[in-house]
Design a protein around this motif. Sequence first.
Motif, PDB file in Angstrom:
ATOM      1  N   CYS A   1       0.831  -1.193   0.000  1.00  0.00           N
ATOM      2  CA  CYS A   1       0.000   0.000   0.000  1.00  0.00           C
ATOM      3  C   CYS A   1       0.875   1.255   0.000  1.00  0.00           C
ATOM      4  O   CYS A   1       1.786   1.371   0.802  1.00  0.00           O
ATOM      5  CB  CYS A   1      -0.908  -0.014   1.228  1.00  0.00           C
ATOM      6  SG  CYS A   1      -2.052   1.359   1.268  1.00  0.00           S
TER       7      CYS A   1
ATOM      8  N   CYS B   1      -0.271   4.365   0.590  1.00  0.00           N
ATOM      9  CA  CYS B   1      -1.024   5.476   1.183  1.00  0.00           C
ATOM     10  C   CYS B   1      -0.182   6.222   2.219  1.00  0.00           C
ATOM     11  O   CYS B   1       0.879   5.768   2.633  1.00  0.00           O
ATOM     12  CB  CYS B   1      -2.315   4.965   1.813  1.00  0.00           C
ATOM     13  SG  CYS B   1      -2.094   4.180   3.415  1.00  0.00           S
TER      14      CYS B   1
ATOM     15  N   HIS C   1      -2.386   0.464  10.635  1.00  0.00           N
ATOM     16  CA  HIS C   1      -2.882   0.546   9.256  1.00  0.00           C
ATOM     17  C   HIS C   1      -3.575  -0.762   8.871  1.00  0.00           C
ATOM     18  O   HIS C   1      -4.699  -0.770   8.372  1.00  0.00           O
ATOM     19  CB  HIS C   1      -1.701   0.831   8.324  1.00  0.00           C
ATOM     20  CG  HIS C   1      -2.020   0.769   6.865  1.00  0.00           C
ATOM     21  ND1 HIS C   1      -2.092  -0.424   6.176  1.00  0.00           N
ATOM     22  CD2 HIS C   1      -2.284   1.737   5.960  1.00  0.00           C
ATOM     23  CE1 HIS C   1      -2.384  -0.184   4.911  1.00  0.00           C
ATOM     24  NE2 HIS C   1      -2.509   1.128   4.746  1.00  0.00           N
TER      25      HIS C   1
ATOM     26  N   PHE D   1      -8.296   7.844   5.190  1.00  0.00           N
ATOM     27  CA  PHE D   1      -7.929   6.426   5.138  1.00  0.00           C
ATOM     28  C   PHE D   1      -9.021   5.629   4.438  1.00  0.00           C
ATOM     29  O   PHE D   1      -8.741   4.801   3.565  1.00  0.00           O
ATOM     30  CB  PHE D   1      -7.707   5.887   6.567  1.00  0.00           C
ATOM     31  CG  PHE D   1      -7.222   4.466   6.605  1.00  0.00           C
ATOM     32  CD1 PHE D   1      -5.868   4.180   6.611  1.00  0.00           C
ATOM     33  CD2 PHE D   1      -8.119   3.407   6.628  1.00  0.00           C
ATOM     34  CE1 PHE D   1      -5.413   2.860   6.631  1.00  0.00           C
ATOM     35  CE2 PHE D   1      -7.681   2.093   6.649  1.00  0.00           C
ATOM     36  CZ  PHE D   1      -6.324   1.824   6.646  1.00  0.00           C
TER      37      PHE D   1
ATOM     38  N   HIS E   1      -8.609   3.609   0.342  1.00  0.00           N
ATOM     39  CA  HIS E   1      -8.488   2.157   0.264  1.00  0.00           C
ATOM     40  C   HIS E   1      -9.721   1.553  -0.398  1.00  0.00           C
ATOM     41  O   HIS E   1     -10.776   2.171  -0.453  1.00  0.00           O
ATOM     42  CB  HIS E   1      -8.268   1.575   1.660  1.00  0.00           C
ATOM     43  CG  HIS E   1      -6.952   1.983   2.250  1.00  0.00           C
ATOM     44  ND1 HIS E   1      -6.803   3.143   2.975  1.00  0.00           N
ATOM     45  CD2 HIS E   1      -5.729   1.416   2.175  1.00  0.00           C
ATOM     46  CE1 HIS E   1      -5.528   3.268   3.339  1.00  0.00           C
ATOM     47  NE2 HIS E   1      -4.852   2.235   2.862  1.00  0.00           N
TER      48      HIS E   1
HETATM   49 ZN   LIG Z   1      -2.888   2.113   3.005  1.00  0.00          ZN
END
Ligand SMILES: [Zn+2]
Length: 120
Positions: free
Chosen positions: A28, A30, A39, A81, A85
Amino acid sequence: MTLQQVWMESLLSEPVRPVRAAERSTSCGCDDNGRPDHHDRLLRVESDIGELVELLEMAVTWGELDWSRSEVVPPHRWVDFALCHSWKDPATMERIFSLATDVAARSAAGTGRGVDAIGV
Ligand SMILES: [Zn+2]
């Protein structure tokens, strides 16, 4: 020891459970990938009712506990968040993270720390 202290210790000492490869933060990119344990726990909120309860408990107690030394994604990041996702039900996940953020802000406001306190 208060119930909240017991809960805090259990949260911090809970072993990281295995996650499917698709849920691992290592893949990921992010902004919250720097806190991989939390996370990955947030990624499981949709599929694990226990993680949903943990998120809501964190939100309720956000203003009462000191999270400054914990590697957690802070409430001011929770809506982003959710948006960053992939979920089976994106609208519901956005509602859950938005609700949790609001609860954390109210918790922080109730302590006199103000809404800005949700941003560690
Ligand atoms: Zn992430």
